[in-house]
Structure formats: C-alpha cells, structure tokens
Enzyme design. Structure first.
Site, mmCIF file in Angstrom:
data_model
loop_
_atom_site.group_PDB
_atom_site.id
_atom_site.type_symbol
_atom_site.label_atom_id
_atom_site.label_comp_id
_atom_site.label_asym_id
_atom_site.label_seq_id
_atom_site.Cartn_x
_atom_site.Cartn_y
_atom_site.Cartn_z
ATOM 1 N N ALA A 1 -5.983 0.786 7.647
ATOM 2 C CA ALA A 1 -7.213 0.552 6.317
ATOM 3 C C ALA A 1 -5.971 -0.459 5.458
ATOM 4 O O ALA A 1 -7.393 -1.180 4.306
ATOM 5 C CB ALA A 1 -6.972 1.860 5.697
ATOM 6 N N ASP B 1 -2.019 -10.995 2.458
ATOM 7 C CA ASP B 1 -0.382 -10.453 1.575
ATOM 8 C C ASP B 1 0.584 -11.424 2.018
ATOM 9 O O ASP B 1 -0.090 -12.771 2.265
ATOM 10 C CB ASP B 1 0.161 -8.858 2.108
ATOM 11 C CG ASP B 1 0.084 -9.445 3.928
ATOM 12 O OD1 ASP B 1 -0.217 -10.785 4.257
ATOM 13 O OD2 ASP B 1 0.663 -8.512 4.378
ATOM 14 N N SER C 1 7.910 5.962 4.260
ATOM 15 C CA SER C 1 7.434 4.748 4.456
ATOM 16 C C SER C 1 8.274 4.007 4.761
ATOM 17 O O SER C 1 9.489 4.156 4.892
ATOM 18 C CB SER C 1 7.438 3.999 2.751
ATOM 19 O OG SER C 1 7.081 3.070 3.052
ATOM 20 N N SER D 1 6.874 -9.266 3.433
ATOM 21 C CA SER D 1 5.253 -9.396 3.211
ATOM 22 C C SER D 1 4.580 -9.087 2.150
ATOM 23 O O SER D 1 5.075 -9.456 1.132
ATOM 24 C CB SER D 1 4.827 -8.216 4.247
ATOM 25 O OG SER D 1 3.634 -8.049 4.636
HETATM 26 C C1 G16 Z 1 4.144 -3.036 7.277
HETATM 27 C C2 G16 Z 1 3.093 -3.151 8.811
HETATM 28 C C3 G16 Z 1 2.434 -1.875 8.368
HETATM 29 C C4 G16 Z 1 2.487 -0.413 8.011
HETATM 30 C C5 G16 Z 1 2.934 -1.240 6.373
HETATM 31 C C6 G16 Z 1 3.112 -0.328 5.663
HETATM 32 O O1 G16 Z 1 2.961 -4.166 7.139
HETATM 33 O O2 G16 Z 1 3.556 -4.142 9.215
HETATM 34 O O3 G16 Z 1 1.846 -2.470 9.919
HETATM 35 O O4 G16 Z 1 0.897 -0.715 6.987
HETATM 36 O O5 G16 Z 1 3.706 -2.319 6.427
HETATM 37 O O6 G16 Z 1 4.350 0.918 5.623
HETATM 38 P P1 G16 Z 1 4.669 1.981 5.079
HETATM 39 O O7 G16 Z 1 3.593 2.870 4.331
HETATM 40 O O8 G16 Z 1 5.608 2.631 6.272
HETATM 41 O O9 G16 Z 1 5.367 1.373 4.103
HETATM 42 P P2 G16 Z 1 3.479 -5.446 6.268
HETATM 43 O O10 G16 Z 1 2.007 -5.898 5.699
HETATM 44 O O11 G16 Z 1 3.913 -5.029 5.068
HETATM 45 O O12 G16 Z 1 4.187 -6.399 7.184
#
Ligand code: G16
Length: 567
Positions: free
Chosen positions: A390, A286, A521, A75
């Site tokens: 957000a 993204d 994270s 992602s």
């Molecule tokens: C993923 C999750 C989201 C989360 C983001 C950041 O997004 O699907 O729900 O908000 O990671 O997560 P963290 O703060 O734990 O790093 P994505 O768009 O990267 O798949």
C-alpha cells in the site's frame, strides 16, 4: 584451488579483513538486518557498512563471482539516518539465509568477525580462487559519501573488484546488478534509461487510439532525494512526448521533510512546495525513488487546509490498475489458460482493494509479510506476479515461461495491427520491459500508470472511482522494546506480548468491517498499528483502542496517529 593453497589463501583473506575492521570500530547497541537492510542514525553505521562490504564480496564469491550490489540509503527515513542493503545477483533482495550472516557480522566483536567470516567460507563452500564483484551506489544523504568509503574498503579486503556507480536510485542499482549478470541488456545507467524510454515510446505507438495522443503532464515531488537528479535526465529523454514538472529537487529543501511518498501517504496532505490545481496529475517519490504515490486535488474544501481536496492513489490502486490492465491483454492474447497470474499484497492493503481485485477483476490475491523481499519472492512463484505494498512499493514480474510465450506470439504476429491478439503480444512484451524486473521502481511504475491511463482514456478521477477505500488509520507507537512484539500469519496476528491479540480480537468483533493488526517496524524504532472499519467514527474508535492496548500491554512510551483515511 589445490587444497594446499586453501589455508594460506584463507589466512591472507582473514588478515586483510582484520586490517579493515580495525579502522571501523563497532558502535554501541545491537543491529538487525530488518525490512530493508540495516537502518539507523548514520553515526552508528560505519562498522556495519564496512562489514557489509565484506559480506557482499563473500556473497559474490559464493555465487561464483557473479556481481552483487550494496546500496547505502535510508530511503524514507529522516536525513540524519542512513542504511545499507545488499542486492543478490538476480537483482533481488539478499537471500534470507544470508541475512542471518549479516546480523551476526554487524554485531560481532573484532575477533568474532574473523570467526564469522571463516565460518561463512566453510559453510558456503566458497572457492577462494574466485574473484568477487561488488556494485556500490548511494542516495543523496551527506553521510553517504563517508559510509561508502568503508563499504568499498570492506569489499576490497575480501578481494572483490568494486564498481562504485555513484549516486543512483535504489532500483537503478538493482537493475545494474541484474543485467550485469544476465548480459541480456546494457546494465549501465544509460542502458537503464534507454530501456524504459524505448518501452514507453513503443507503448504509446501501440496505443489503439494512435500515437498522436496527448499525455497529461505530471507534477512530481522528488522528496529532495536522488529521484530528482535522474528524473531530470529521463524527462529530457521523453520530451516532448511527456512532460514532468519536478518539485522538491533538493536544491532548497531537506530530504523527506514535508514531502515524499511516505509523507503524503501517512498524512494525506500535499507535499511542501507543490501547488496542485484541481484535477492536475501529481505524484511523490520517496528518498531513493523505489516507491511512488499518486494524488490530485478534487477541488473540494474539507476544512483541513493542508489537505483540502487531497485524494490519494496508493500502492493498492496501482495494483488494481496495472493488474486489470495487464490481465486484459493476457485474455486477448489467449494466454490465460497457460499463464498463472496473481496479485500479492500485505496486511496493509485496504480491504476494499482486495475485494475489487477478487470480486470485480476475478484475480487471485495472496498476502505476505511487509517487505519487498517477501512480496517479490511470492510473485516469482507465478507466471505474472503483480505485487504492490500500500505504501507504493511494487512492480509486475514476468516469468521466463511468460516471456517465452509472449515472444513467440510477437514472432508469429510481427504486425501488431493485424489483430487485437497480435497487438496484445506486442503490448505485453513492452510492458515486461518497462516494468523493472529486479525490484519496484518509482520511475517505471510512473510510466506504466501513465500508459494504463492513456489506453483507458482515464483521468485520476476515473481511476479512483474503481472502488472506495474503507476508512483506515495507521499509527506509530514507541515502546520500550519493539522486539517483544511478534507476529504470525503474514503479520495479521500478534503472538507476543501475551494477551494483546485477544484484546484486538474483542475490539475488532464489535466493529462493522473491522480489521486491525500491530507489527514492529523493520526500519524505524516503533510499532505500527493499522485499523480499518466501515466508517470514520468506527475506525477512530478501533484505532484508538488498539493504540491504548499496545501502550498498556507492550510498554508504550509515546504514540501518535500518522495516517488519516481518504474521506
Ligand atoms: C522499506 C521496505 C518496504 C517496507 C517499508 C516499511 O521501504 O523496502 O518493503 O514496506 O520499508 O517497512 P516497516 O514498516 O517495516 O518500517 P523503504 O522505502 O523505506 O526502503
């Protein structure tokens, strides 16, 4: 299966598992199924991805052979990372109970893999006569192709029928899994596209101002990711009704580098290569197109060249726009007494967005931990669950009860022009089709926002004027071991390392409208620090104070502020 056949069937399966894992030796280090599956440098992942193929097939067999999804994507992460995440038969995230199996399998020695597989078969009472089905997709990362081979092998080793859907957005894979099991809509890529295009067209026709309307063109930064490929197709299908100008389509730039939803949200600057003239409508997807940020240039000079006039409309803004928009039709359809409606946010939601939702829109708001899996699960507890992080992930879910009432309303009021109430039933029905019911989806969110703005006759300026964000900062701090940072209360309070929360509490108390939290994270090797306060000066002081406390108490190695508030 007769009991005399169980042991031989299990032996055959375990032999097949032993053969496949031998080809994908375990790499050093530990792996954990985080916010969105496993995510790390792609070279570390072949064994993990192969084992997730095994687990996906087991999950499918445990669910009586219903289709399960596995998507290879990292992602928003840099191009040299990759990841893998499993999708349950309803199109949602893997059940938390199975996340434990995922972590166990990913870290197991070759021998322990066999024990773990055997244990899963026992505990989950898997009938070995069922045939599993696994749908596979990946984003555009070059490492995806190599990793998918291992995934495919793993799933086949456990006797699953595998359908490799190729390069898809993450929401397209979720959608395919959901509707292949429901049989209520075509689960194919074409079916996905036709579904949202039809709903969008019908919503434009249902617009009280008439169908002869002008929809503002939108400039879309595709983060050099998979979104560009499928948006081109979508744009052709929607032309000339709506116009999408595609930037960062992957032909020149690097995935997520200087562009994409995470970049514009964190740094509050324009994506590379997209020149936003004053008040033009723009947005950023993204890398796997499951989240979206909207932005525009207000024409003012801020002295900060890269972000001159930059104005951001994030997930909180989508929550407020779409919740208010949908609630209005729920009221007009007189369904408000029968249907519960709730907005789900996380601790990152700006305090003023929550005040707007509860104070102005009079809606119930709930807070969960970060991660679509938590928000989606909470939204399912309500008849209409509006959930947005957000950072731009989110959608609106309609329960079976809500859909039945809306459908009954459409059937008893076939002419949408007969009354406001009749039209509201028709509009709600189309919105439930447009908004992806499996997971947050940048495409359907983009179209839903366009519809809401069209009906209201709003520009991005009208939208942003609903409320002002409290100044806020988001920072990343690298610590020696982020697993020592543990939180509670939907991540709003830190319970480990000891003493950190006391320091945060003392600092927050000193600041008007102050709020701050820290959390590890689940997708990057960092601790995130969020702070908000009444003024920019106060929020800078608070943010810097908390960063310093994390450094000192949690063993900081490196830290940088990556988020500026909208001024
Ligand atoms: C993923 C999750 C989201 C989360 C983001 C950041 O997004 O699907 O729900 O908000 O990671 O997560 P963290 O703060 O734990 O790093 P994505 O768009 O990267 O798949």
């Amino acid at each position: 299966m007769a009991s005399s056949e169980v042991e031989p069937a299990k032996t055959i399966l375990l032999t097949s598992v032993a053969n496949t894992i031998e080809r994908f030796p375990l790499r050093e280090g530990s792996f954990s199924y985080g916010t969105a599956g496993f995510r790390t440098l792609w070279e570390r992942l072949p064994s993990v991805v192969n084992r997730m193929g095994i687990l996906a097939a087991l999950r499918s067999r445990a669910k009586g052979g219903q289709g399960v999804g596995a998507v290879v994507t990292a992602s928003h992460n840099p191009i040299f990372d990759n990841g893998v995440k499993l999708v349950d038969p309803d199109g949602g995230m893997l059940s938390p109970a199975w996340e434990g199996y995922a972590t166990r399998l990913a870290n197991a020695s070759q021998y322990d893999v066999l024990l773990t597989v055997s244990d899963i078969i026992e505990r989950e009472h898997i009938d070995l006569s069922t045939v599993g089905k696994v749908f596979i997709a990946r984003d555009t990362r070059p490492s995806g192709e190599i990793l998918v081979d291992g995934l495919l092998e793993g799933a086949k080793a456990v006797g699953a029928h595998v359908e490799d859907l190729g390069v898809l957005t993450t929401p397209q894979l979720h959608y395919a899994v959901r509707y292949s099991n429901l049989n209520s809509k075509s689960s194919s890529l074409q079916g996905y596209m036709e579904n949202i295009v039809t709903a969008f067209r019908k919503l434009v026709e249902l617009n009280p101002k008439g169908s002869d309307v002008k929809i503002d063109p939108i400039k879309v930064d595709c983060a050099n990711g998979v979104g560009a490929i499928h948006l081109k197709h979508l744009a052709e299908m929607l032309s000339p009704l709506a116009e999408y100008r595609i930037y960062n389509d992957g032909t020149e730039g690097v995935l997520n580098e200087g562009c994409g939803a995470e970049h514009v949200k964190s740094l509050q600057v324009y994506p590379i290569g997209l020149d936003a003239a004053p008040n033009e409508h723009c947005c950023s997807l993204d890398g796997d197109a499951d989240r979206i940020m909207f932005f525009y240039n207000n024409g003012e000079t801020s002295g900060h060249a890269e972000g001159d006039g930059f104005k951001l409309l994030d997930g909180d803004r989508m929550a407020s726009l779409l919740a208010g928009f949908i609630h209005n039709f729920v009221l007009e359809a007189e369904l408000d007494k029968e249907l519960s409606m709730t907005v789900i946010q996380t601790a990152y939601a700006n305090g003023n967005s929550t005040s707007y939702l509860t104070g102005q829109l009079k809606l119930q708001v709930m807070c969960t931990s970060t991660g679509v899996k938590y928000l989606h699960a909470k939204a399912l507890e309500h008849d209409i669950g509006v959930y947005f992080e957000a950072n731009g992930h989110g959608t609106v879910l309609f329960s079976d009860k809500a859909l039945q009432l809306i459908l009954a309303g459409v059937e008893s009021n076939p002419d949408p022009d007969s009354s406001k109430k009749a039209r509201s039933f028709h509009i709600l029905l189309q919105l439930s089709d447009l908004l992806n019911q499996a997971v947050g989806d940048a495409f359907s969110d983009m179209l839903a926002v366009q519809i809401a703005l069209l009906y209201r006759g709003w520009s991005y300026i009208d939208w942003i004027n609903c409320y002002s964000d409290l100044p806020n900062r988001l920072a990343k701090v690298r610590v020696r071991d982020r697993s020592i940072v543990k939180t509670t209360d939907a991540e709003r309070r830190c319970v480990s390392p000891p003493g950190l929360q006391d320091v945060i509490d003392r600092m927050v108390k000193e600041v008007s409208k102050g709020r701050a939290f820290v959390r590890p994270s689940g997708t990057e090797d960092i601790v995130r620090v969020y702070a908000e306060a009444e003024t920019n000066k106060l929020v800078d002081e608070l943010s810097n104070g908390v960063i310093a406390a994390v450094f000192e108490i949690a063993g900081g190695v490196d830290g940088k502020q990556t988020h500026k508030s909208s001024k």
